[in-house]
Design an enzyme around this catalytic site. Structure first.
Site, PDB file in Angstrom:
ATOM      1  N   LEU A 175       0.859  -1.175   0.000  1.00 23.76           N
ATOM      2  CA  LEU A 175       0.000   0.000   0.000  1.00 23.76           C
ATOM      3  C   LEU A 175       0.899   1.230   0.000  1.00 23.76           C
ATOM      4  O   LEU A 175       2.003   1.197   0.544  1.00 23.76           O
ATOM      5  CB  LEU A 175      -0.898   0.032   1.240  1.00 23.76           C
ATOM      6  CG  LEU A 175      -1.941  -1.088   1.390  1.00 23.76           C
ATOM      7  CD1 LEU A 175      -2.666  -0.935   2.724  1.00 23.76           C
ATOM      8  CD2 LEU A 175      -2.933  -1.062   0.247  1.00 23.76           C
ATOM      9  N   ASP A 176       0.425   2.311  -0.607  1.00 25.15           N
ATOM     10  CA  ASP A 176       1.190   3.549  -0.580  1.00 25.15           C
ATOM     11  C   ASP A 176       1.369   4.030   0.860  1.00 25.15           C
ATOM     12  O   ASP A 176       0.544   3.739   1.733  1.00 25.15           O
ATOM     13  CB  ASP A 176       0.479   4.643  -1.383  1.00 25.15           C
ATOM     14  CG  ASP A 176       0.438   4.330  -2.857  1.00 25.15           C
ATOM     15  OD1 ASP A 176       1.230   3.482  -3.305  1.00 25.15           O
ATOM     16  OD2 ASP A 176      -0.387   4.932  -3.564  1.00 25.15           O
ATOM     17  N   ARG A 177       2.416   4.776   1.079  1.00 28.10           N
ATOM     18  CA  ARG A 177       2.692   5.314   2.419  1.00 28.10           C
ATOM     19  C   ARG A 177       1.505   6.107   2.949  1.00 28.10           C
ATOM     20  O   ARG A 177       1.130   6.005   4.119  1.00 28.10           O
ATOM     21  CB  ARG A 177       3.939   6.207   2.359  1.00 28.10           C
ATOM     22  CG  ARG A 177       4.338   6.808   3.698  1.00 28.10           C
ATOM     23  CD  ARG A 177       5.434   7.855   3.525  1.00 28.10           C
ATOM     24  NE  ARG A 177       5.876   8.362   4.811  1.00 28.10           N
ATOM     25  CZ  ARG A 177       7.087   8.158   5.323  1.00 28.10           C
ATOM     26  NH1 ARG A 177       7.971   7.463   4.648  1.00 28.10           N
ATOM     27  NH2 ARG A 177       7.415   8.643   6.511  1.00 28.10           N
TER      28      ARG A 177
END
Length: 348
Positions: free
Chosen positions: A102-104
């Site tokens: 998942l993106d930060r």
């Protein structure tokens, strides 16, 4: 003596650097991850374990908070994979490994494999979700049922209430290769494009220039949902300044329903009780990214593997007419809950 910047080191010379050994006590915080070190401390271990929503012999599922990196690269040591490897082994020789990312800035369900076999099978499945095949029909059925659903708050509203986005993506390097940006691929396909497919549906009306959208990625490309929302649909996700900066500037200047705790104006809505604006919600000056992995359905991988870690063939006791599946649902982070409550209050 003090060392100068232009001093030349010679063999045998030593440099003494003053180091403070004082350690400030880390308070327990669960909205943001504690400051991490190379070796997670008790607070960090407790923090990562509180994020676990499911655990069996094959997998671990966590509800990732926003602003926490998933994959650690120096000098990042407080990433989910590093902390999980140190704190979520639960007696295994090795800690769990990331099946997907998942993106930060995003939040939601994060899947990890606890064994080499479960990690390999699930990682392959997430990478080749449309090509998943094996000798077992039950496994095939489980693969076909695998899916992820994201909830996102976008600026504007897609022209169609639901649809399928099939828009290949490619990557470009900026700032002399220091940064990377994902874009819609050129139709010629000569720029190394990758297939990217997303299902979407609008979940409600447009309020204050925003709409809630459900997204289901059928491929797993970097920034796929963010680019498809911003570039393919023309509705960037709230808080996505990388792909929707100009839309954010226009959106902030739009007239909107005001939310005041006390007001005499009949056309203004009263802010829901207990609502805090300055927490990254759509009402704050700088909203956080409103992208959350809400739901996940995956094969019950522990039942497809024997106690020895070997794969079950067709005709074993685990084979049946219906595949064994696991379904997970993760509550939204606080900033998205606030935005949800605000928009829901407009419908009352």
């Amino acid at each position: 003596m003090q060392v100068k910047h232009n001093d030349v080191m010679e063999v045998g010379m030593k440099i003494h650097i003053p180091v403070s050994v004082a350690e400030t006590k880390i308070t327990k915080r669960y909205d943001t991850i504690p400051t991490a070190t190379l070796h997670p401390n008790a607070d960090e271990i407790e923090y990562i374990r509180r994020l676990v929503t499911y655990k069996d012999s094959a997998i671990i599922v966590l509800n990732k908070p926003p602003k926490v990196p998933v994959k650690g690269n120096l000098p990042v040591h407080n990433s989910m994979d590093v902390l999980a490897a140190a704190a979520l082994s639960y007696g295994n020789e090795q800690g769990p490994k990331l099946v997907h990312r998942l993106d930060r800035e995003s939040s939601g369900l994060l899947l990890m494999g606890r064994t080499k076999e479960s990690f390999a099978q699930l990682h392959w499945l997430f990478t080749n979700i449309n090509l998943a095949k094996s000798s077992s029909q039950t496994w095939n059925d489980a693969c076909e049922a695998t899916m992820q659903r994201y909830w996102a708050l976008v600026i504007g509203c897609p022209k169609e209430r639901e649809g399928l986005i099939s828009a290949p993506l490619s990557k470009v390097l900026l700032n002399d290769g220091k940064t990377e940006r994902v874009i819609l691929a050129h139709p010629s396909g000569i720029d190394g494009s990758q297939e990217a497919v997303t299902e979407y549906r609008v979940m409600g009306p447009t309020i204050n220039g925003c709409s809630w959208v459900e997204l289901r990625p059928l491929t797993g490309r970097k920034h796929q949902l963010r680019v498809h929302c911003a570039e393919a649909l023309g509705t960037p996700i709230v808080g996505d300044y990388k792909y929707g900066w100009f839309m954010h500037q226009r959106w902030k200047q739009m007239p909107r329903v005001d939310y005041e705790p006390m007001t005499r104006a009949p056309y203004k809505l009263r802010r829901p009780e207990g609502l805090e604006v300055q927490k990254g919600s759509a009402l704050s000056k700088v909203p956080l990214l409103h992208l959350h992995c809400r739901e996940m359905v995956i094969p019950h991988i522990a039942k497809f593997l024997s106690s020895s870690g070997e794969w079950h063939d067709e005709g074993t006791p685990w084979s049946s007419d219906k595949p064994d599946l696991l379904r997970f649902v993760a509550p939204m982070p606080s900033h998205m809950k606030i935005s949800w409550n605000v928009m829901s209050s407009c419908l009352v």
